[in-house]
Design an enzyme around this catalytic site. Structure first.
Site, PDB file in Angstrom:
ATOM      1  N   GLY A 161     -22.201  36.155  35.409  1.00 15.91           N
ATOM      2  CA  GLY A 161     -21.457  34.862  36.239  1.00 15.91           C
ATOM      3  C   GLY A 161     -20.496  34.722  35.572  1.00 15.91           C
ATOM      4  O   GLY A 161     -19.333  35.727  34.947  1.00 15.91           O
ATOM      5  N   GLU A 162     -20.467  33.742  34.946  1.00 18.83           N
ATOM      6  CA  GLU A 162     -18.882  33.078  34.122  1.00 18.83           C
ATOM      7  C   GLU A 162     -19.436  32.676  32.755  1.00 18.83           C
ATOM      8  O   GLU A 162     -20.062  31.783  32.389  1.00 18.83           O
ATOM      9  CB  GLU A 162     -18.541  31.385  34.544  1.00 18.83           C
ATOM     10  CG  GLU A 162     -17.500  31.802  35.854  1.00 18.83           C
ATOM     11  CD  GLU A 162     -16.360  33.372  35.735  1.00 18.83           C
ATOM     12  OE1 GLU A 162     -15.507  33.587  34.735  1.00 18.83           O
ATOM     13  OE2 GLU A 162     -15.918  33.784  36.561  1.00 18.83           O
ATOM     14  N   SER A 163     -18.955  33.647  32.016  1.00 15.97           N
ATOM     15  CA  SER A 163     -19.503  33.775  30.385  1.00 15.97           C
ATOM     16  C   SER A 163     -19.134  32.298  30.041  1.00 15.97           C
ATOM     17  O   SER A 163     -19.641  32.088  28.488  1.00 15.97           O
ATOM     18  CB  SER A 163     -18.334  34.173  29.664  1.00 15.97           C
ATOM     19  OG  SER A 163     -17.392  34.893  30.311  1.00 15.97           O
TER      20      SER A 163
ATOM     21  N   CYS B  39     -22.103  42.197  32.740  1.00 18.36           N
ATOM     22  CA  CYS B  39     -20.525  41.561  32.745  1.00 18.36           C
ATOM     23  C   CYS B  39     -20.619  40.428  31.996  1.00 18.36           C
ATOM     24  O   CYS B  39     -20.598  40.479  31.026  1.00 18.36           O
ATOM     25  CB  CYS B  39     -20.344  40.745  34.773  1.00 18.36           C
ATOM     26  SG  CYS B  39     -19.062  41.296  34.795  1.00 18.36           S
TER      27      CYS B  39
ATOM     28  N   ARG C 129     -11.596  40.738  28.714  1.00 18.62           N
ATOM     29  CA  ARG C 129     -12.040  39.583  30.166  1.00 18.62           C
ATOM     30  C   ARG C 129     -11.175  39.888  31.576  1.00 18.62           C
ATOM     31  O   ARG C 129     -10.041  40.136  30.858  1.00 18.62           O
ATOM     32  CB  ARG C 129     -12.576  38.033  29.674  1.00 18.62           C
ATOM     33  CG  ARG C 129     -13.470  37.810  29.044  1.00 18.62           C
ATOM     34  CD  ARG C 129     -13.567  36.264  28.856  1.00 18.62           C
ATOM     35  NE  ARG C 129     -13.574  35.682  29.934  1.00 18.62           N
ATOM     36  CZ  ARG C 129     -13.461  34.350  30.587  1.00 18.62           C
ATOM     37  NH1 ARG C 129     -13.289  33.430  29.566  1.00 18.62           N
ATOM     38  NH2 ARG C 129     -13.743  33.749  31.615  1.00 18.62           N
TER      39      ARG C 129
ATOM     40  N   ILE D 245     -17.507  43.269  39.277  1.00 17.76           N
ATOM     41  CA  ILE D 245     -16.766  42.484  40.226  1.00 17.76           C
ATOM     42  C   ILE D 245     -15.933  41.058  38.653  1.00 17.76           C
ATOM     43  O   ILE D 245     -16.473  40.816  37.428  1.00 17.76           O
ATOM     44  CB  ILE D 245     -17.617  41.054  40.481  1.00 17.76           C
ATOM     45  CG1 ILE D 245     -18.887  41.499  41.214  1.00 17.76           C
ATOM     46  CG2 ILE D 245     -17.653  40.284  40.786  1.00 17.76           C
ATOM     47  CD1 ILE D 245     -17.828  42.322  42.840  1.00 17.76           C
ATOM     48  N   ARG D 246     -14.610  41.294  39.348  1.00 17.91           N
ATOM     49  CA  ARG D 246     -13.506  40.901  37.872  1.00 17.91           C
ATOM     50  C   ARG D 246     -14.073  41.118  36.452  1.00 17.91           C
ATOM     51  O   ARG D 246     -14.731  40.055  35.941  1.00 17.91           O
ATOM     52  CB  ARG D 246     -13.277  39.403  37.746  1.00 17.91           C
ATOM     53  CG  ARG D 246     -12.587  38.495  39.330  1.00 17.91           C
ATOM     54  CD  ARG D 246     -12.979  37.156  39.522  1.00 17.91           C
ATOM     55  NE  ARG D 246     -12.886  35.956  38.082  1.00 17.91           N
ATOM     56  CZ  ARG D 246     -11.353  35.912  37.502  1.00 17.91           C
ATOM     57  NH1 ARG D 246     -10.648  35.569  37.478  1.00 17.91           N
ATOM     58  NH2 ARG D 246     -11.897  35.229  36.879  1.00 17.91           N
TER      59      ARG D 246
ATOM     60  N   HIS E 234     -22.370  45.111  37.461  1.00 17.88           N
ATOM     61  CA  HIS E 234     -23.980  44.505  38.226  1.00 17.88           C
ATOM     62  C   HIS E 234     -24.852  45.088  38.359  1.00 17.88           C
ATOM     63  O   HIS E 234     -24.943  45.590  39.558  1.00 17.88           O
ATOM     64  CB  HIS E 234     -23.490  43.104  38.850  1.00 17.88           C
ATOM     65  CG  HIS E 234     -22.400  42.397  38.486  1.00 17.88           C
ATOM     66  ND1 HIS E 234     -23.138  41.081  37.947  1.00 17.88           N
ATOM     67  CD2 HIS E 234     -21.038  42.252  38.574  1.00 17.88           C
ATOM     68  CE1 HIS E 234     -22.019  40.272  37.991  1.00 17.88           C
ATOM     69  NE2 HIS E 234     -21.099  40.869  37.731  1.00 17.88           N
TER      70      HIS E 234
ATOM     71  N   GLU F  57     -27.831  44.401  38.853  1.00 19.53           N
ATOM     72  CA  GLU F  57     -29.029  43.589  39.651  1.00 19.53           C
ATOM     73  C   GLU F  57     -28.296  43.447  41.165  1.00 19.53           C
ATOM     74  O   GLU F  57     -28.823  42.297  42.095  1.00 19.53           O
ATOM     75  CB  GLU F  57     -28.895  41.786  38.723  1.00 19.53           C
ATOM     76  CG  GLU F  57     -27.517  40.756  39.080  1.00 19.53           C
ATOM     77  CD  GLU F  57     -26.308  41.281  37.690  1.00 19.53           C
ATOM     78  OE1 GLU F  57     -26.845  42.793  37.408  1.00 19.53           O
ATOM     79  OE2 GLU F  57     -25.884  40.630  37.557  1.00 19.53           O
TER      80      GLU F  57
END
Lengths: 208, 293
Positions: free
Chosen positions: A46-48, A78, A105, A134-135, A171, A173
């Site tokens: 997600g977004e940290s 991630c 990051r 992903i990024r 990921h 997941e």
């Protein structure tokens, strides 16, 4: 076995789905009292920064740090890997600081450089593991005591373990491959496995 | 190592789930949004309320603004192009933004065709008012869907209508027998393959956020309870009296949407929300959501 998944933002539903497939109780965790009685914790992708703000607002940082010190197995994927790191090299932010690592990051750039690839991760099995980045962040520095589980062909570190803490830049997941989750469950409950380093648990074993 | 794949595109949408994507028009606003916990920002020249008030042709933002916003934050940056304007989309891809919104908020460039989004390496999000529209956009390559609502109004009624329409469409599909799916695909104006997938899984094949009219934490919680996987907030934040506080409150409400006690707490003392518009008072030709098909 109860493995909580931090459910503030990001890919928690995917993790919960896989844990349930493996026969594990997987409560979503949004508040500190929900951390009680967990055998393990996953911090999802997600977004940290988003997760960090919500962890601050709802007072989750200190309890998670304490539980990790008491030996709670934690796995970060991630954004979760960023939050577990001691420091972030290219961005000023607080982290849980539980692993002796320095991460970077968005290390590959913006979304146009996100990718999927087959990774060698010997500890989860001989077959390559299909990994989606992903990024994604990377591990720039890992102190002695941090075991490197997988690198990209150019040597970039993307999966690590330090005692009962696990982290990866991609990921697991997002795939149907359950081996990385099984590896984490071996850390959570080594008594279910003769050799937690290389034995992959199956869902049926967990239910028994 | 493969880039720009469907998995990589839909994967970014998955990582945004449970989050709030905020419209911003400057690096300063972008930093406020990031600091408040936004999971992404939408870089614009004007927020929808100002586009609505300003009239004229609304286009893709100046790349100068977009790149300044990209430089200001670490979270994903989205930007809007006009419906069907694939050259604007090419520009946005060349800028290296993370997500393109092919948006009805801007003046459409093509009234018959949306962009063939499979041609691009970066993902697209598109608006929809019902299941058929959602599946048409996914067929064209949208890696994420948002219900349209009515942008720039601060009025949640259209967002609710569209989210319920998508849900009802999915419920209806699930109740049908297989031999009825071709007729239903025809009625929906959607590809049979996607209709069959939704029939089987009971959900859209991509992430679905709510947009268009979210102005309060309770609005965000309402949309999440109706099945949204996250929310876009356009004018609702920076047209309110205290953007930072409101932005944080909406982030918290989106995470704790099932917890009324927390919703009550975060809804306190937010100052004045953006002034809202009654949808019925807007002339038909000025509505944004009917743009696209």
């Amino acid at each position: 076995m109860r493995v909580g998944v931090l459910a503030l933002q990001g890919t928690f539903i995917e993790h919960i789905g896989i844990l349930r497939q493996l026969g594990v109780e997987a409560p979503p965790i949004r508040l500190s009292h929900e951390l009680d009685t967990l055998d393990g914790l996953i911090i999802p992708g997600g977004e940290s920064t988003t997760m960090l703000r919500l962890m601050e607002s709802f007072e989750l940082i200190q309890p998670i740090k304490e539980m990790a010190r008491d030996g709670l197995p934690i796995w970060g994927t991630c954004a979760g890997m960023v939050l577990l790191a001691k420091s972030v090299s290219n961005y000023e932010m607080e982290t849980l600081g539980l692993m002796d690592t320095k991460v970077r990051r968005n290390a590959f750039g913006s979304q146009i450089d996100s990718f999927e690839t087959d990774l060698e991760i010997p500890l989860v099995g001989e077959e390559p593991f299909h990994a989606v980045f992903i990024r994604a962040p990377i591990i720039e520095e890992a102190k002695p005591g941090v075991k490197i589980l997988s690198c990209l062909p150019d040597g970039t570190i993307v999966a690590i373990r330090q005692n009962r803490l696990l982290a990866c830049a991609f990921h697991p997941e997002f795939t149907d491959d359950l081996r990385f989750h099984s590896y984490f469950l071996n850390i959570v409950s080594p008594k279910l496995s003769h050799n937690p380093e290389d034995r992959i648990l199956r869902g049926s074993q967990l239910e028994s | 190592m493969e880039k720009g794949t469907w998995k990589v595109k839909t994967g970014l949408a998955q990582t945004l789930k449970g989050g709030v994507i905020m419209d911003v028009v400057s690096p300063e606003q972008a930093r406020i949004a990031e600091e408040a916990g936004a999971c992404a920002v939408m870089a614009l020249e004007r927020v929808p309320a100002d586009i609505r008030a300003g009239g004229g042709v609304a286009r893709m933002a100046d790349p100068t603004i977009i790149t300044a916003i990209m430089a200001a934050v670490s979270i994903p940056v989205m930007a809007k192009c006009r419906i069907g304007h694939f050259a604007e989309a090419q520009v946005l891809e060349a800028l290296g933004i993370d997500f393109i919104d092919e948006s009805e908020v801007l003046t459409p460039a093509d009234e018959s065709h949306h962009i063939w989004k499979h041609n691009f390496k970066i993902p697209f999000v598109c608006g929809c008012r019902d299941l058929g529209e959602a599946l048409r956009r996914i067929a064209e390559g949208a890696a994420m869907i948002r219900t349209k609502g009515e942008a720039g109004t601060g009025n949640i009624v259209e967002a609710v209508r569209h989210m319920r329409a998508v849900r009802d469409g999915i419920g209806r599909l699930q109740a049908l027998r297989e031999e009825q799916l071709v007729a239903e695909a025809k009625a929906l104006g959607a590809p049979l393959e996607l209709v069959m997938e939704v029939h089987k899984t009971g959900k859209l094949p991509v992430v679905n956020f709510a947009a268009g009219g979210v102005a309060t934490p309770a609005d965000a919680a309402l949309m999440m309870q109706l099945g949204a996987e996250g929310v876009f907030v356009g004018s609702g934040i920076f047209k309110s009296s205290d953007p930072a506080t409101r932005a944080q409150a909406i982030v918290k409400a989106t995470t704790h949407y099932q917890d009324p006690a927390i919703l009550a707490e975060v809804s306190k003392g937010l100052g004045t929300a953006m002034p809202g518009l009654d949808i019925k008072a807007i002339p038909q030709q000025e509505l944004l959501s009917p743009r696209g098909w």
